[in-house]
Design a protein around this motif. Structure first.
Motif, PDB file in Angstrom:
ATOM      1  N   UNK A  22       0.807  -1.217   0.000  1.00  0.00           N
ATOM      2  CA  UNK A  22       0.000   0.000   0.000  1.00  0.00           C
ATOM      3  C   UNK A  22       0.842   1.271   0.000  1.00  0.00           C
ATOM      4  N   UNK A  23       2.082   1.161   0.453  1.00  0.00           N
ATOM      5  CA  UNK A  23       2.895   2.361   0.639  1.00  0.00           C
ATOM      6  C   UNK A  23       4.357   1.965   0.731  1.00  0.00           C
ATOM      7  N   UNK A  24       5.225   2.943   0.599  1.00  0.00           N
ATOM      8  CA  UNK A  24       6.631   2.774   0.925  1.00  0.00           C
ATOM      9  C   UNK A  24       6.925   3.589   2.177  1.00  0.00           C
ATOM     10  N   UNK A  25       7.991   3.232   2.858  1.00  0.00           N
ATOM     11  CA  UNK A  25       8.375   3.948   4.086  1.00  0.00           C
ATOM     12  C   UNK A  25       9.806   4.428   3.924  1.00  0.00           C
ATOM     13  N   UNK A  26      10.026   5.705   4.188  1.00  0.00           N
ATOM     14  CA  UNK A  26      11.351   6.288   4.075  1.00  0.00           C
ATOM     15  C   UNK A  26      11.834   6.746   5.438  1.00  0.00           C
ATOM     16  N   UNK A  27      13.123   6.527   5.703  1.00  0.00           N
ATOM     17  CA  UNK A  27      13.736   7.058   6.924  1.00  0.00           C
ATOM     18  C   UNK A  27      15.074   7.715   6.572  1.00  0.00           C
ATOM     19  N   UNK A  28      15.160   8.263   5.362  1.00  0.00           N
ATOM     20  CA  UNK A  28      16.417   8.833   4.896  1.00  0.00           C
ATOM     21  C   UNK A  28      16.599  10.294   5.292  1.00  0.00           C
ATOM     22  N   UNK A  29      15.587  10.880   5.931  1.00  0.00           N
ATOM     23  CA  UNK A  29      15.708  12.245   6.424  1.00  0.00           C
ATOM     24  C   UNK A  29      15.108  12.323   7.827  1.00  0.00           C
ATOM     25  N   UNK A  30      15.499  13.356   8.552  1.00  0.00           N
ATOM     26  CA  UNK A  30      14.930  13.562   9.887  1.00  0.00           C
ATOM     27  C   UNK A  30      13.422  13.747   9.813  1.00  0.00           C
ATOM     28  N   UNK A  31      12.965  14.439   8.780  1.00  0.00           N
ATOM     29  CA  UNK A  31      11.526  14.655   8.616  1.00  0.00           C
ATOM     30  C   UNK A  31      10.791  13.338   8.407  1.00  0.00           C
ATOM     31  N   UNK A  32      11.386  12.440   7.621  1.00  0.00           N
ATOM     32  CA  UNK A  32      10.753  11.153   7.372  1.00  0.00           C
ATOM     33  C   UNK A  32      10.672  10.323   8.647  1.00  0.00           C
ATOM     34  N   UNK A  33      11.733  10.339   9.449  1.00  0.00           N
ATOM     35  CA  UNK A  33      11.710   9.617  10.724  1.00  0.00           C
ATOM     36  C   UNK A  33      10.664  10.224  11.650  1.00  0.00           C
ATOM     37  N   UNK A  34      10.590  11.539  11.695  1.00  0.00           N
ATOM     38  CA  UNK A  34       9.577  12.201  12.522  1.00  0.00           C
ATOM     39  C   UNK A  34       8.169  11.804  12.096  1.00  0.00           C
ATOM     40  N   UNK A  35       7.946  11.728  10.786  1.00  0.00           N
ATOM     41  CA  UNK A  35       6.636  11.314  10.289  1.00  0.00           C
ATOM     42  C   UNK A  35       6.285   9.907  10.761  1.00  0.00           C
ATOM     43  N   UNK A  36       7.267   9.010  10.726  1.00  0.00           N
ATOM     44  CA  UNK A  36       7.020   7.627  11.140  1.00  0.00           C
ATOM     45  C   UNK A  36       6.570   7.577  12.595  1.00  0.00           C
ATOM     46  N   UNK A  37       7.213   8.350  13.449  1.00  0.00           N
ATOM     47  CA  UNK A  37       6.867   8.337  14.866  1.00  0.00           C
ATOM     48  C   UNK A  37       5.634   9.192  15.167  1.00  0.00           C
ATOM     49  N   UNK A  38       5.380  10.221  14.355  1.00  0.00           N
ATOM     50  CA  UNK A  38       4.129  10.971  14.508  1.00  0.00           C
ATOM     51  C   UNK A  38       2.936  10.072  14.186  1.00  0.00           C
ATOM     52  N   UNK A  39       3.089   9.259  13.148  1.00  0.00           N
ATOM     53  CA  UNK A  39       2.038   8.302  12.820  1.00  0.00           C
ATOM     54  C   UNK A  39       1.827   7.327  13.976  1.00  0.00           C
ATOM     55  N   UNK A  40       2.927   6.854  14.564  1.00  0.00           N
ATOM     56  CA  UNK A  40       2.821   5.926  15.696  1.00  0.00           C
ATOM     57  C   UNK A  40       2.114   6.581  16.872  1.00  0.00           C
ATOM     58  N   UNK A  41       2.406   7.854  17.127  1.00  0.00           N
ATOM     59  CA  UNK A  41       1.751   8.552  18.234  1.00  0.00           C
ATOM     60  C   UNK A  41       0.252   8.678  17.997  1.00  0.00           C
ATOM     61  N   UNK A  42      -0.146   9.014  16.763  1.00  0.00           N
ATOM     62  CA  UNK A  42      -1.570   9.074  16.439  1.00  0.00           C
ATOM     63  C   UNK A  42      -2.219   7.694  16.593  1.00  0.00           C
ATOM     64  N   UNK A  43      -1.509   6.679  16.174  1.00  0.00           N
ATOM     65  CA  UNK A  43      -2.011   5.305  16.283  1.00  0.00           C
ATOM     66  C   UNK A  43      -2.328   4.968  17.746  1.00  0.00           C
ATOM     67  N   UNK A  44      -1.365   5.238  18.630  1.00  0.00           N
ATOM     68  CA  UNK A  44      -1.579   4.945  20.051  1.00  0.00           C
ATOM     69  C   UNK A  44      -2.740   5.766  20.600  1.00  0.00           C
ATOM     70  N   UNK A  45      -2.840   7.020  20.176  1.00  0.00           N
ATOM     71  CA  UNK A  45      -3.946   7.858  20.639  1.00  0.00           C
ATOM     72  C   UNK A  45      -5.289   7.280  20.201  1.00  0.00           C
ATOM     73  N   UNK A  46      -5.385   6.790  18.966  1.00  0.00           N
ATOM     74  CA  UNK A  46      -6.626   6.163  18.513  1.00  0.00           C
ATOM     75  C   UNK A  46      -6.936   4.928  19.344  1.00  0.00           C
ATOM     76  N   UNK A  47      -5.927   4.094  19.598  1.00  0.00           N
ATOM     77  CA  UNK A  47      -6.132   2.892  20.405  1.00  0.00           C
ATOM     78  C   UNK A  47      -6.625   3.256  21.792  1.00  0.00           C
ATOM     79  N   UNK A  48      -6.000   4.249  22.405  1.00  0.00           N
ATOM     80  CA  UNK A  48      -6.413   4.656  23.756  1.00  0.00           C
ATOM     81  C   UNK A  48      -7.853   5.179  23.750  1.00  0.00           C
ATOM     82  N   UNK A  49      -8.223   5.926  22.731  1.00  0.00           N
ATOM     83  CA  UNK A  49      -9.606   6.426  22.666  1.00  0.00           C
ATOM     84  C   UNK A  49     -10.593   5.275  22.461  1.00  0.00           C
ATOM     85  N   UNK A  50     -10.213   4.300  21.654  1.00  0.00           N
ATOM     86  CA  UNK A  50     -11.088   3.145  21.460  1.00  0.00           C
ATOM     87  C   UNK A  50     -11.253   2.365  22.760  1.00  0.00           C
TER      88      UNK A  50
END
Length: 357
Positions: free
Chosen positions: A136-164
């Motif tokens: 469905x997608x590719x994942x990049x960690x070749x820049x600081x911004x890309x790494x931040x995006x990966x962990x921002x997504x993880x933070x949103x994921x945990x927030x959704x789980x906690x709300x559920x």
């Protein structure tokens, strides 16, 4: 004297790549329930706080001389839960490429099966070959911004789980036979989460877990994951090089529980690891834990290099040494995993909010 918290990280035949060839290893049983039940019950006999169970979306290595393949960590935890009474069960579940709705109900179910002993080790995935499993997608960690995006997504994921987890109030199930009402619909809630990475309406299909919120944990090595842990986790595992480094990390990471990860071998071992590799006697390891506890760490997650021998060294050697020093419990107290870790049962965020029609 303050007791320290102690967990073990279980992975295959152990964290040493050649552990499966040891005389007491059980490579033919790695994919059986009995193997995992024996490890977890041994950890419980040592009065440990919890075990974590490793998992990932890809095989461990391309090296055919090393263990490859895993069972699903959440399902392992659910299988061994009825065989244990006290120890916490913290499987790894990857957030990249997966859906928060599925993980929320899986960990909530584990909390019910274990009667309040469930946790979750959040893991991200940045490997291209793991992304290719889903297409469905590719994942990049070749820049600081890309790494931040990966962990921002993880933070949103945990927030959704906690709300559920909170989308059912604690008393939503009324089971009133006289009126024929099993559920009070006013106590189920849409979470209506809309963010950059997820849009999730809710509510969950699983009632609120016994702990309210199972314990969320994460491994972090650097600044970006540290900030993720502060946003999302109850426990962060870190990898200091020494006591001074541990003190620096504790000052930097504002999470209630900061555990140091250590690879433990009670025999000489040569292996590469992201965590410090510690060899020696149980007494020497106890000395190190006591020194690092003084640096501000609240606990340790120990990775046995060889299973079961180094797990036995922890439960039958290290634990009695710590108990003799007054640093570790001699019996379990009743309660949930949150209770054992000194984490309050959180109030439901939706108890006074908008109702499901």
């Amino acid at each position: 004297m303050t007791h320290l918290h102690l967990a073990v990280a279980l992975d295959g035949a152990g964290w040493h790549p050649g552990a499966w060839r040891e005389p007491d290893a059980r490579p033919a049983e790695l994919f059986t329930a009995r193997y995992w039940a024996d490890l977890v019950t041994e950890a419980e006999a040592g009065k440990l706080d919890f075990v974590t169970i490793e998992d990932a979306l890809g095989v461990q290595s391309d090296d055919p001389t090393q263990v490859q393949g895993r069972l699903d960590a959440v399902l392992i935890a659910a299988r061994v839960a009825p065989l244990t009474r006290h120890i916490g069960l913290v499987p790894t579940a990857t957030v990249t490429h997966t859906e928060p709705f599925h993980i929320s109900k899986a960990i909530a179910t584990l909390d019910y099966v274990s009667k309040g002993r469930a946790g979750w080790r959040v893991q991200v995935s940045a490997r291209p070959q793991e992304a290719a499993h889903f297409g469905r997608r590719t994942v990049r960690i070749d820049t600081t911004e890309a790494v931040s995006d990966l962990f921002d997504e993880a933070a949103d994921y945990v927030e959704v789980v906690r709300r559920l987890w909170d989308s059912w109030e604690d008393d939503a199930e009324i089971r009133d036979a006289a009126t024929g009402r099993f559920i009070d619909r006013d106590k189920l809630h849409y979470i209506n989460f809309e963010g950059r990475f997820f849009t999730v309406k809710g509510p969950s299909i699983t009632p609120r877990p016994p702990q309210g919120q199972p314990v969320v944990t994460a491994l972090a090595h650097a600044e970006i994951p540290y900030r993720f842990a502060e946003r999302a986790a109850d426990i962060v595992y870190v990898t200091p090089a020494d006591a001074a480094d541990a003190r620096r990390i504790v000052d930097q990471v504002k999470v209630k529980h900061v555990f140091a990860d250590l690879v433990v071998s009670f025999r000489p071992a040569e292996l590469e690891s992201d965590a410090k590799v510690v060899t020696g006697t149980p007494g020497q390891l106890a000395d190190l834990l006591q020194e690092w506890q003084a640096a501000g760490l609240t606990g340790f997650r120990l990775r046995p290099a060889r299973l079961p021998s180094d797990l036995h060294g922890i439960t039958r050697g290290l634990v009695p040494e710590l108990q003799a020093r007054g640093l570790f419990r001699t019996e379990y107290e009743p309660g949930t995993l949150r209770d054992r870790l000194g984490l309050e049962r959180p109030a439901n965020r939706y108890a006074e909010g908008a109702r499901v029609a």
